[in-house]
Write an enzyme that holds these catalytic residues in place. Sequence first.
Site, PDB file in Angstrom:
ATOM      1  N   CYS A 117       4.438  -9.143 -11.973  1.00 58.75           N
ATOM      2  CA  CYS A 117       3.718  -9.375 -10.721  1.00 58.75           C
ATOM      3  C   CYS A 117       3.196  -8.093 -10.074  1.00 58.75           C
ATOM      4  O   CYS A 117       2.417  -8.162  -9.124  1.00 58.75           O
ATOM      5  CB  CYS A 117       4.624 -10.109  -9.736  1.00 58.75           C
ATOM      6  SG  CYS A 117       5.495 -11.487 -10.490  1.00 58.75           S
ATOM      7  N   HIS A 143       4.294  -9.732  -0.335  1.00 60.03           N
ATOM      8  CA  HIS A 143       4.423 -10.354  -1.658  1.00 60.03           C
ATOM      9  C   HIS A 143       4.911 -11.792  -1.487  1.00 60.03           C
ATOM     10  O   HIS A 143       4.315 -12.717  -2.020  1.00 60.03           O
ATOM     11  CB  HIS A 143       5.392  -9.546  -2.516  1.00 60.03           C
ATOM     12  CG  HIS A 143       5.512 -10.043  -3.914  1.00 60.03           C
ATOM     13  ND1 HIS A 143       4.455 -10.061  -4.785  1.00 60.03           N
ATOM     14  CD2 HIS A 143       6.575 -10.570  -4.596  1.00 60.03           C
ATOM     15  CE1 HIS A 143       4.858 -10.550  -5.961  1.00 60.03           C
ATOM     16  NE2 HIS A 143       6.131 -10.881  -5.862  1.00 60.03           N
ATOM     17  N   GLU A 192      12.438  -8.814   1.122  1.00 53.66           N
ATOM     18  CA  GLU A 192      11.216  -8.185   1.613  1.00 53.66           C
ATOM     19  C   GLU A 192      11.222  -8.138   3.134  1.00 53.66           C
ATOM     20  O   GLU A 192      10.867  -7.118   3.742  1.00 53.66           O
ATOM     21  CB  GLU A 192       9.982  -8.929   1.114  1.00 53.66           C
ATOM     22  CG  GLU A 192       8.678  -8.260   1.550  1.00 53.66           C
ATOM     23  CD  GLU A 192       7.431  -8.868   0.950  1.00 53.66           C
ATOM     24  OE1 GLU A 192       6.358  -8.246   1.053  1.00 53.66           O
ATOM     25  OE2 GLU A 192       7.517  -9.970   0.353  1.00 53.66           O
ATOM     26  N   LYS A 214       0.578 -16.739  -0.619  1.00 55.59           N
ATOM     27  CA  LYS A 214       1.103 -17.560  -1.717  1.00 55.59           C
ATOM     28  C   LYS A 214       1.098 -19.052  -1.382  1.00 55.59           C
ATOM     29  O   LYS A 214       1.098 -19.884  -2.281  1.00 55.59           O
ATOM     30  CB  LYS A 214       2.522 -17.109  -2.071  1.00 55.59           C
ATOM     31  CG  LYS A 214       2.681 -15.648  -2.473  1.00 55.59           C
ATOM     32  CD  LYS A 214       2.018 -15.328  -3.776  1.00 55.59           C
ATOM     33  CE  LYS A 214       2.450 -13.971  -4.340  1.00 55.59           C
ATOM     34  NZ  LYS A 214       2.203 -12.812  -3.458  1.00 55.59           N
ATOM     35  N   HIS A 248       1.591 -18.373  -6.738  1.00 55.46           N
ATOM     36  CA  HIS A 248       1.879 -17.005  -7.177  1.00 55.46           C
ATOM     37  C   HIS A 248       1.107 -16.731  -8.459  1.00 55.46           C
ATOM     38  O   HIS A 248       1.447 -17.248  -9.525  1.00 55.46           O
ATOM     39  CB  HIS A 248       3.377 -16.838  -7.398  1.00 55.46           C
ATOM     40  CG  HIS A 248       3.780 -15.430  -7.696  1.00 55.46           C
ATOM     41  ND1 HIS A 248       2.901 -14.362  -7.625  1.00 55.46           N
ATOM     42  CD2 HIS A 248       4.978 -14.895  -8.067  1.00 55.46           C
ATOM     43  CE1 HIS A 248       3.541 -13.245  -7.942  1.00 55.46           C
ATOM     44  NE2 HIS A 248       4.795 -13.549  -8.214  1.00 55.46           N
ATOM     45  N   PHE A 253       9.686  -8.727 -11.632  1.00 60.35           N
ATOM     46  CA  PHE A 253      10.921  -8.787 -12.399  1.00 60.35           C
ATOM     47  C   PHE A 253      11.191  -7.439 -13.063  1.00 60.35           C
ATOM     48  O   PHE A 253      10.271  -6.706 -13.411  1.00 60.35           O
ATOM     49  CB  PHE A 253      10.827  -9.870 -13.473  1.00 60.35           C
ATOM     50  CG  PHE A 253      10.983 -11.265 -12.949  1.00 60.35           C
ATOM     51  CD1 PHE A 253      11.568 -11.518 -11.717  1.00 60.35           C
ATOM     52  CD2 PHE A 253      10.555 -12.343 -13.698  1.00 60.35           C
ATOM     53  CE1 PHE A 253      11.735 -12.805 -11.240  1.00 60.35           C
ATOM     54  CE2 PHE A 253      10.716 -13.647 -13.240  1.00 60.35           C
ATOM     55  CZ  PHE A 253      11.307 -13.879 -12.003  1.00 60.35           C
TER      56      PHE A 253
END
Length: 416
Positions: A165, A306, A317, A335, A340, A399
């Site tokens: 991402c 994000h 976050e 999102k 996403h 990730f």
Amino acid sequence: MSGIGRRVVITGMGVVSSLGNTPEELYANLAAGRSGVREMPEWGGTPLKLAAPVILPEGMEKTIPRIFRRAMGRVGMYSALAARSAVEDAGLAADFLESGKCGCVIGSTMGGSGSIAETFRLLLSGRGEEIPATQFFKCVSHTAAFNAANLLRICGVVESPSAACASGLQAMGLARDLIARGTQEAVVCGGAEELSPEVNASFDLIYASVNSTAGEGAAGRRVACPFDAARCGLVCGDGAGILVLESLDHALARGAKIYGEVIGFATCGCGSTLSQSDASAILRCLELVCRDAGIAPAQVDYISAHATATIQGDREEAAALRSFFGEGVPVSSLKGHLGHTLGASGTIELIASLLMMERSELLPTLNLQQIAEECSGVNLLREMQRREIGIFLKNCFAFGGINATLLCSKFKNKNG
């Protein structure tokens, strides 16, 4: 700009998304509060899965000559279409693209996921002879980068970061450095991603997806709701967001329109986690990007979060933003509108943020009804707000504990 070198500006934008295939169409749908999320009966199975897929207008694919199109899976096609639009928007001439002074840096999570799955289905069913000769070029991890570069005949540096991402923002960071250090005058850069049931299933397996956590009720529930108390996982989307970055001197010399200036970039690892966001690592990335730009946190006017609507990701976050910025800076996530889009998310959402800055308005987080207690203490937007934006920040977290942040400012000339 922390002494890195030449100033770098944004002069072109192109997008392919579930809410439109031009920046203007995307923004109009975002501002209208529309969502690209829909059921995916074509994926089979019960309950029906949810995703936010790109729907290309009829005939759009064939605007790419077959000699190039035959090597493109969907991620390569999205990348090439958005890159062509960005170059046209920037007004870059063909001879400049071929001169070696222009590069191409486009990332994705894993290349052509659908093409990879198709290849293995044919192999495992004993039909390997049916695999097209060009299938390899659709699958490889750098398919989004080289397909866009070949279509546009870009002869400079071609690179393809793959950091899930964070791929799109890392591509912008690499492009900015190539220009700032004088290696290139301009770079076509960004992120691209394609939906496939196989990638979606990977999120289901680790209980990060709304399809795995909401189960049979997913289709009838409010989903894709970042920072909300009822959030229950992400919804996958796809598309591409491509920008043209250019040295300021080159842009001014040819009279280009300037959307904004890249004033800071940072990326860092967590050092310990596979799939969980970590507030301390996010905080370190925020500190690094502000140091790179030479600004204080109080100078940031908007944050494009994000925030994917996972329980831990949004919490961590929010904790980092609360610690670093306090409650003053407006924050929202797109999102809820777009799902996403993984490696494309950073640059699709950055394009939307540039248009917010141009229009002096902030878009809210769709589906945010009740702010989760653990996400409180942050100025989360639930309604559109009119506001001048001088500097905004874009966050992406991937990730493997990879964090990326980028700062853009409204362009001011040297005397401004």
